[in-house]
Design a protein around this motif. Structure first.
Motif: not given
Length: 202
Positions: A160-181
């Protein structure tokens, strides 16, 4: 040539046996409530192993197989997410619904279903059919090596925490962080699943 004909017959028989063995594995998953797509010929590769004159069997899960499979998934899913993001093909609303539903799920089968749906929603819009095929093949292997048909999810809170971290980065438009997470999410799962496998054989 009689020998050539016999050889072709043997190959065909072994291929049929491998297919049946793989189907038996998927039937076993279905008995535990998991929805499995019938594997294609390409997907069967890696799910079964030859035992010489003794036919085929489903490969055994071990720590190395977990590491190899999770490393591959980290790379494939991260790249697919990047491609989907560039194409504006990531359904953020669907991801939010899946992420919020996971901690509320009450059965192992439902949790597994939501987890798989979340990862598919991240990657299905990549627009690369060959990459999607590789993802399907590796997800078939993952379903085997990580014991999902028995345990559902090894670390619900961590997922749940991992999914949320990825999703929040996507919502911010930060694809580099989302892909790394997303890659980190798979890497962190190696220890979790390896530990579960060790405990399950005791």
């Amino acid at each position: 040539d009689l020998r050539a004909h016999a050889g072709r017959g043997s190959v065909a028989l072994h291929a049929t046996t491998a297919t049946l063995t793989t189907r038996l594995y998927h039937d076993r998953l279905a008995q535990h409530g998991f929805d499995c797509i019938e594997p294609t010929k390409d997907e069967q590769e890696g799910l079964v192993q030859s035992r010489g004159h003794h036919g085929f069997s489903v490969v055994s899960a071990d720590a190395k197989l977990v590491r190899d499979s999770f490393h591959i998934m980290a790379a494939l899913e991260s790249q697919a997410l990047r491609l989907a993001f560039v194409r504006s093909a990531v359904d953020v609303a669907a991801l939010r619904d899946l992420s919020d539903s996971l901690p509320r799920a009450t059965t192992k089968a439902r949790r597994y279903e939501l987890d798989l749906a979340f990862h598919r929603a991240l990657t299905d819009g990549c627009g690369n059919e060959r990459l999607l095929l590789l993802l399907r093949m590796e997800r078939s292997r993952i379903a085997l090596v990580d014991g999902a048909h028995r345990r559902g999810m090894a670390d619900l809170d961590g997922s749940v925490r991992g999914h949320e971290a990825v999703l929040q980065s996507i919502e911010r438009g930060d694809i580099d962080t989302a892909a790394a997470e997303l890659a980190d999410h798979w890497e962190n799962g190696i220890e979790v699943v390896s530990s579960w496998l060790q405990q399950s054989v005791r």
